[in-house]
Scaffold this motif. Structure first.
Motif, mmCIF file in Angstrom:
data_model
loop_
_atom_site.group_PDB
_atom_site.id
_atom_site.type_symbol
_atom_site.label_atom_id
_atom_site.label_comp_id
_atom_site.label_asym_id
_atom_site.label_seq_id
_atom_site.Cartn_x
_atom_site.Cartn_y
_atom_site.Cartn_z
ATOM 1 N N PHE A 172 -0.841 9.605 -19.454
ATOM 2 C CA PHE A 172 -1.495 9.339 -18.171
ATOM 3 C C PHE A 172 -0.824 8.188 -17.431
ATOM 4 N N HIS A 173 -0.712 7.028 -18.083
ATOM 5 C CA HIS A 173 -0.259 5.829 -17.370
ATOM 6 C C HIS A 173 1.224 5.883 -16.985
ATOM 7 N N ALA A 174 2.057 6.563 -17.767
ATOM 8 C CA ALA A 174 3.463 6.708 -17.377
ATOM 9 C C ALA A 174 3.572 7.552 -16.115
ATOM 10 N N LYS A 191 -0.872 -2.520 -18.920
ATOM 11 C CA LYS A 191 -1.277 -3.019 -20.230
ATOM 12 C C LYS A 191 -2.704 -2.614 -20.540
ATOM 13 N N GLY A 192 -3.018 -2.600 -21.817
ATOM 14 C CA GLY A 192 -4.396 -2.422 -22.226
ATOM 15 C C GLY A 192 -5.214 -3.640 -21.857
ATOM 16 N N GLU A 193 -6.519 -3.444 -21.661
ATOM 17 C CA GLU A 193 -7.423 -4.534 -21.296
ATOM 18 C C GLU A 193 -8.495 -4.717 -22.376
ATOM 19 N N TRP A 194 -9.434 -5.626 -22.109
ATOM 20 C CA TRP A 194 -10.415 -6.055 -23.113
ATOM 21 C C TRP A 194 -11.652 -5.153 -23.097
ATOM 22 N N GLY A 195 -11.414 -3.858 -23.168
ATOM 23 C CA GLY A 195 -12.498 -2.899 -23.212
ATOM 24 C C GLY A 195 -11.995 -1.619 -23.852
ATOM 25 N N LYS A 196 -12.879 -0.797 -24.330
ATOM 26 C CA LYS A 196 -12.497 0.465 -24.956
ATOM 27 C C LYS A 196 -12.111 1.466 -23.866
ATOM 28 N N GLY A 197 -10.838 1.767 -23.813
ATOM 29 C CA GLY A 197 -10.328 2.652 -22.765
ATOM 30 C C GLY A 197 -10.025 1.944 -21.469
ATOM 31 N N GLN A 198 -10.054 0.617 -21.465
ATOM 32 C CA GLN A 198 -9.811 -0.146 -20.231
ATOM 33 C C GLN A 198 -8.329 -0.489 -20.111
ATOM 34 N N HIS A 199 -7.823 -0.380 -18.911
ATOM 35 C CA HIS A 199 -6.391 -0.590 -18.685
ATOM 36 C C HIS A 199 -6.186 -1.280 -17.338
ATOM 37 N N GLU A 200 -5.018 -1.881 -17.194
ATOM 38 C CA GLU A 200 -4.647 -2.536 -15.938
ATOM 39 C C GLU A 200 -3.225 -2.150 -15.587
ATOM 40 N N ILE A 201 -3.008 -1.831 -14.315
ATOM 41 C CA ILE A 201 -1.660 -1.576 -13.800
ATOM 42 C C ILE A 201 -1.441 -2.536 -12.638
ATOM 43 N N ASN A 202 -0.393 -3.327 -12.717
ATOM 44 C CA ASN A 202 -0.167 -4.349 -11.696
ATOM 45 C C ASN A 202 0.837 -3.880 -10.653
ATOM 46 N N VAL A 203 0.392 -3.929 -9.400
ATOM 47 C CA VAL A 203 1.207 -3.567 -8.246
ATOM 48 C C VAL A 203 1.899 -4.819 -7.720
ATOM 49 N N ARG A 204 3.141 -4.680 -7.318
ATOM 50 C CA ARG A 204 3.888 -5.836 -6.791
ATOM 51 C C ARG A 204 3.238 -6.355 -5.509
ATOM 52 N N TYR A 205 3.255 -7.686 -5.353
ATOM 53 C CA TYR A 205 2.616 -8.310 -4.194
ATOM 54 C C TYR A 205 3.327 -7.913 -2.902
ATOM 55 N N ALA A 206 2.609 -8.073 -1.778
ATOM 56 C CA ALA A 206 3.153 -7.705 -0.467
ATOM 57 C C ALA A 206 2.377 -8.452 0.609
ATOM 58 N N GLU A 207 2.785 -8.274 1.853
ATOM 59 C CA GLU A 207 1.988 -8.788 2.976
ATOM 60 C C GLU A 207 0.591 -8.207 2.846
ATOM 61 N N VAL A 208 -0.422 -8.975 3.228
ATOM 62 C CA VAL A 208 -1.793 -8.677 2.828
ATOM 63 C C VAL A 208 -2.293 -7.312 3.306
ATOM 64 N N LEU A 209 -1.964 -6.896 4.539
ATOM 65 C CA LEU A 209 -2.416 -5.587 5.014
ATOM 66 C C LEU A 209 -1.712 -4.464 4.245
ATOM 67 N N ASP A 210 -0.429 -4.634 4.022
ATOM 68 C CA ASP A 210 0.330 -3.661 3.230
ATOM 69 C C ASP A 210 -0.246 -3.580 1.821
#
Length: 442
Positions: A172-174, A191-210
């Motif tokens: 799924f995550h790939a 990465k996995g997070e602190w919950g069962k089945g919890q995950h985080e995907i980090n998006v690169r920063y940008a100008e705030v509206l974008d």
């Protein structure tokens, strides 16, 4: 390759023309690509104006001045922002264009009004939102039929940073990382997070509206890809009382040309920063009670604020301290403020607008932050606490002169009514907790 060439070559056949409602949901129409080119870029389009007055079930609700039965529920006009054009890699020959609405109450309009003030002052805001989610093996229909009870999470243990469990959900995550990258939403990591089945995907920063636009595409991608795989995801702030909440940590800094103006030589505790950094932090913290429903917009949002749960419960700042509502991170050009208060259920346009307006009020009025806190903020009962409920937060929002000044009385009245309706819907509901507690026991 430009849009005309993509359509002429048959690479794009459908264009979704969309906007975001109160809840942060993407609504809109699917256009034939060639007809879109003939009509929408210059002439725009129209949607029924009831779409900014509905509840979660899409029922038009009474009491809104902008649209109601007396006015006949006409149309509002949408202007496509062609800068948002992107191919949706996970859909067949489909692209997306986000629109602005001729209404100050529209979420994207609210953020654009704040960014315009900033740009007129010669600055821009860079931002990122860290979104967490829960992944379930059950599909959406199966989850609904089960009453959202006893769902099977993608992991049966707390998977925080676990590579093994992350590998088990790579099917799924790939796909998500690849689809988003090819859809103009650059990804840093997952990465996995602190919950069962919890995950985080980090998006690169940008100008705030974008960044807010990326946030919307991110959520849409996860929901639709999960659905196509017979799975489901949720961005509820607190999907279960025994599991960690899902957050939307907001990172923000103010830039002038290519320089982060937060960087500076003043020593503020362990942080070297500028006056603007200090004042932005001061304003952001001070105005949390004024705009709290923009960070936590549902009844469920407030179930997340539990001591010792990685969610903040008190208004304080610290350096690289995850018990703080405001965690300062980075140094020099990377110096930024992370607000850990919003949940994953927030509307990014509203949460970013609240953050930017609060911080810039701090800069404009030289608002000093409280002293840096060192230690376990969960144990600091003397510190002011975030609101306990949507009703409490909305009461403060309604009375806030700051909110009325920066967003306008029309916006505050519109959203205060929306939050009132959310609270009333919950107050009239009979919950599973009540049945378990008050049904005759044997």
């Amino acid at each position: 390759m430009d849009i005309n060439t993509l359509i002429k070559n048959g690479e794009i056949e459908t264009i979704i023309v969309g906007f975001v409602d109160h809840y942060g949901r993407l609504l809109g129409k699917r256009y034939d690509a060639e007809f879109f080119l003939e009509t929408v870029p210059d002439g725009g389009t129209h949607f029924c104006d009831y779409l900014l007055t509905t509840d979660m079930e899409m029922e038009p609700m009474k009491g809104y001045e902008s649209a109601n039965w007396d006015l006949g529920y006409g149309d509002f006009h949408l202007h496509p922002d062609m800068n948002t054009f992107r191919i949706l890699d996970w859909q067949y020959k489909t692209a997306l264009v986000l629109c602005d609405i001729d209404e100050d109450i529209a979420p994207r309009s609210i953020l654009k009004n704040q960014t315009k003030k900033l740009i007129d002052s010669g600055y821009q805001c860079m931002a990122a939102s860290e979104l967490e989610h829960y992944l379930f093996k059950d599909g959406y229909e199966a989850a609904n039929e089960a009453g959202f009870q006893d769902l099977k999470p993608a992991s049966n243990y707390l998977e925080d940073y676990h590579i093994f469990q992350g590998t088990r959900t790579e099917n799924f995550h790939a796909k998500i990382r690849s689809h988003l990258k090819k859809s103009g939403v650059p990804i840093e990591n997952s990465k996995g997070e602190w919950g069962k089945g919890q995950h985080e995907i980090n998006v690169r920063y940008a100008e705030v509206l974008d960044m807010a636009d990326r946030h919307i595409v991110f959520k849409q991608c996860l929901k639709e890809v999960a659905d196509s795989m017979g799975a489901s995801v949720t961005f509820m702030a607190k999907y279960h009382e025994d599991q960690a909440g899902s957050s939307c940590h907001i990172h923000m800094s103010i830039w002038k040309e290519d320089d982060n103006i937060f960087a500076g030589d003043q020593q503020i505790g362990p942080v070297s920063g500028s006056d603007e950094f200090r004042w932005f932090l001061g304003g952001w913290i001070k105005h949390v009670p004024d705009v709290m429903p923009f960070y936590a917009p549902t009844v469920n949002s407030y179930k997340r604020y539990v001591d010792g749960s990685w969610a903040p419960t008190r208004l304080a700042w610290s350096y690289d301290n995850r018990t703080a509502g405001f965690r300062v991170v980075g140094k020099g050009k990377s110096l930024r403020i992370e607000c850990r208060i919003p949940g994953a259920d927030c509307n990014p346009y509203l949460a970013f607008a609240a953050s930017l307006a609060s911080g810039m009020d701090g800069v404009n009025n030289k608002i000093e932050p409280p002293e840096i806190f060192v230690g376990d903020i969960y144990a600091a009962n003397e510190l002011p606490r975030v609101a306990y409920s949507l009703a409490e937060a909305n009461a403060a929002f309604k009375k806030s002169e700051f909110a009325k000044e920066v967003f306008g009385e029309k916006v505050v009245a519109h959203y205060a009514h929306h939050f009132d309706l959310e609270q009333k819907a919950f107050d009239s509901a009979v919950t599973d907790w009540e049945r378990k507690r008050y049904f005759e026991q044997i």
